[in-house]
Design a protein around this motif. Structure first.
Motif, mmCIF file in Angstrom:
data_model
loop_
_atom_site.group_PDB
_atom_site.id
_atom_site.type_symbol
_atom_site.label_atom_id
_atom_site.label_comp_id
_atom_site.label_asym_id
_atom_site.label_seq_id
_atom_site.Cartn_x
_atom_site.Cartn_y
_atom_site.Cartn_z
ATOM 1 N N GLU A 130 -1.046 -6.858 -34.747
ATOM 2 C CA GLU A 130 -1.502 -5.761 -33.890
ATOM 3 C C GLU A 130 -2.113 -6.252 -32.584
ATOM 4 N N ASN A 131 -2.471 -7.539 -32.536
ATOM 5 C CA ASN A 131 -3.031 -8.098 -31.307
ATOM 6 C C ASN A 131 -1.984 -8.811 -30.453
ATOM 7 N N GLN A 132 -0.702 -8.557 -30.759
ATOM 8 C CA GLN A 132 0.365 -9.165 -29.993
ATOM 9 C C GLN A 132 1.330 -8.087 -29.500
ATOM 10 N N PHE A 133 1.744 -8.224 -28.246
ATOM 11 C CA PHE A 133 2.694 -7.279 -27.645
ATOM 12 C C PHE A 133 3.760 -8.089 -26.923
ATOM 13 N N TYR A 134 4.993 -7.627 -27.009
ATOM 14 C CA TYR A 134 6.117 -8.360 -26.420
ATOM 15 C C TYR A 134 6.581 -7.638 -25.157
ATOM 16 N N GLY A 135 6.215 -8.203 -24.008
ATOM 17 C CA GLY A 135 6.458 -7.541 -22.725
ATOM 18 C C GLY A 135 7.707 -7.991 -21.991
ATOM 19 N N ASN A 136 8.446 -8.953 -22.582
ATOM 20 C CA ASN A 136 9.760 -9.357 -22.057
ATOM 21 C C ASN A 136 9.696 -9.887 -20.620
ATOM 22 N N PHE A 137 8.531 -10.415 -20.221
ATOM 23 C CA PHE A 137 8.337 -10.966 -18.874
ATOM 24 C C PHE A 137 8.470 -9.907 -17.772
ATOM 25 N N GLN A 138 8.399 -8.639 -18.123
ATOM 26 C CA GLN A 138 8.616 -7.567 -17.149
ATOM 27 C C GLN A 138 7.296 -6.878 -16.769
ATOM 28 N N TYR A 139 7.236 -6.393 -15.545
ATOM 29 C CA TYR A 139 6.074 -5.637 -15.062
ATOM 30 C C TYR A 139 5.771 -4.470 -15.994
ATOM 31 N N ILE A 153 -8.719 -11.104 -29.049
ATOM 32 C CA ILE A 153 -7.885 -11.336 -27.860
ATOM 33 C C ILE A 153 -6.495 -10.746 -28.073
ATOM 34 N N GLY A 154 -6.075 -9.946 -27.117
ATOM 35 C CA GLY A 154 -4.709 -9.435 -27.141
ATOM 36 C C GLY A 154 -3.795 -10.363 -26.356
ATOM 37 N N VAL A 155 -2.614 -10.608 -26.881
ATOM 38 C CA VAL A 155 -1.658 -11.500 -26.228
ATOM 39 C C VAL A 155 -0.419 -10.707 -25.824
ATOM 40 N N VAL A 156 -0.019 -10.867 -24.566
ATOM 41 C CA VAL A 156 1.227 -10.253 -24.105
ATOM 42 C C VAL A 156 2.248 -11.379 -23.944
ATOM 43 N N HIS A 157 3.170 -11.437 -24.918
ATOM 44 C CA HIS A 157 4.220 -12.459 -24.903
ATOM 45 C C HIS A 157 5.349 -12.054 -23.956
ATOM 46 N N GLY A 158 6.163 -13.044 -23.604
ATOM 47 C CA GLY A 158 7.384 -12.783 -22.851
ATOM 48 C C GLY A 158 8.543 -12.564 -23.808
ATOM 49 N N ASP A 159 9.700 -13.012 -23.416
ATOM 50 C CA ASP A 159 10.890 -12.929 -24.265
ATOM 51 C C ASP A 159 10.972 -14.219 -25.075
ATOM 52 N N ILE A 160 10.681 -14.145 -26.365
ATOM 53 C CA ILE A 160 10.632 -15.358 -27.189
ATOM 54 C C ILE A 160 12.025 -15.893 -27.518
#
Length: 336
Positions: A213-222, A180-187
């Motif tokens: 490698e299964n985590q990405f930080y998307g900063n709550f942005q589109y 499972i890949g996880v797209v985090h927001g701004d931690i």
């Protein structure tokens, strides 16, 4: 020249003190005298000075709502719910935004205190806790919404983010997904950190590996969600499912998959935290989500702050966490 209370008392044939009691609804005045005063008020088109009345009563009948981002549909829905309740109780509402900037939040809190608002409902950045404590010490009722900071002795109303992450994780496990890949927001934000910790906790409880490698930080942005797809599908073994911690990033994920020919749910299962009806009616396939409750949070926060204003001797703070629900939609697919 604007009429004064002296003009009203003269027209009504009563003392200034009696006219003041009637207009401010204070004390007992004979019904016939009240009728004379109100008749004079209407004839003279007299409007009491709100500032003078607030100085006398130590209240302004004004509440403030300090949002993190005034363009965020979740927060504006929350603010509307607060406004609906306050309108029923004849309170004015000041709505402003911190732009998720602690310095702006600090300045706005100071400004609202100086304007003598009766109470503040705030989506805090979590980085001005000392200033919020100071306002509480000065007997200003504060309710924290959406972003719970448990170290601050304030009332809190928020979604149960930890449970939301657990519900999404369990759903993916039941479908047979382990990669499972996880797209985090701004931690670095309150809610971003809570959702991040909720995922770590849920993955650990279900024995799911969660490598960097299964985590990405998307900063709550589109754009963060959009870029996450390219990141995950550049790997030798892309994830079979993506868990996104907010719907803004999820919209970017859906668009990227569409452009890259990645089929949902045939090639990728997608689940998200939070749903906004006006957006998801336009997105296909429909996306599995756990609910957020901005209307409930707003109404409850308004009710709590009104209770505080009516009974300032309350000492215990209330922490209300709204239980989210899982709604399974077209984006969920089982591992065959």
């Amino acid at each position: 020249m604007k009429p004064t209370i002296k003009d009203v008392s003269k027209r009504a044939g009563v003392s200034v003190g009696t006219a003041s009691k009637v207009i401010n609804r204070e004390g007992k005045v004979k019904p016939e005298l009240q009728e004379k005063v109100w008749k004079a008020v209407h004839e003279l088109n007299y409007h009491p000075n709100a500032v003078a009345r607030s100085l006398k009563s130590s209240t302004t009948n004004t509440l403030a709502v300090l949002l993190g981002d005034i363009t965020n549909p979740f927060q504006m829905t929350l603010a509307k719910a607060i406004e609906d309740v306050m309108n029923e109780h004849d309170y004015q509402l000041l709505i402003s935004s911190t732009k998720e900037n602690p310095e702006i939040e600090r300045k706005k809190l100071k400004m609202l205190y100086e304007k003598r608002v009766d109470g503040i409902i705030v989506c805090t950045t979590g980085k001005v806790n000392d200033e919020i404590r100071t306002l509480i010490d000065r007997q200003i009722p504060i309710v924290l919404v959406d972003r719970p900071v448990l170290s601050v002795p304030a009332d809190i109303v928020a979604d149960n983010n930890m449970l939301g992450m657990e519900l999404l994780t369990r759903h993916l496990v039941e479908l047979g997904h382990w990669r499972i890949g996880v797209v985090h927001g701004d931690i670095h934000t309150v809610h971003g950190k809570i959702r991040h910790d909720g995922i770590i906790s849920a993955f650990s409880a279900y024995g799911i590996p969660l490598s960097e490698e299964n985590q990405f930080y998307g900063n709550f942005q589109y754009i963060g969600g959009y870029e996450a797809v390219a990141y995950f599908f550049s790997q030798d073994e892309p994830p079979t499912a993506i868990l996104s911690v907010n719907n803004n990033m999820t919209a970017g994920i859906v668009m990227a998959c569409r452009e890259k020919g990645i089929r949902i749910p045939e090639d990728l299962t997608l689940v998200t935290f939070g749903q906004l009806e006006y957006q998801w009616n336009l997105i296909t396939p429909s996306v599995t989500y756990v609910s957020q409750s901005p209307l409930t949070i707003g109404r409850k926060a308004a009710e709590i702050i009104l209770r505080r204003l009516n009974d300032r001797d309350q000492n215990e703070v209330s922490h209300v966490f709204i239980k989210p629900e899982l709604f399974v939609r077209e984006s969920s697919g089982a591992i065959s």
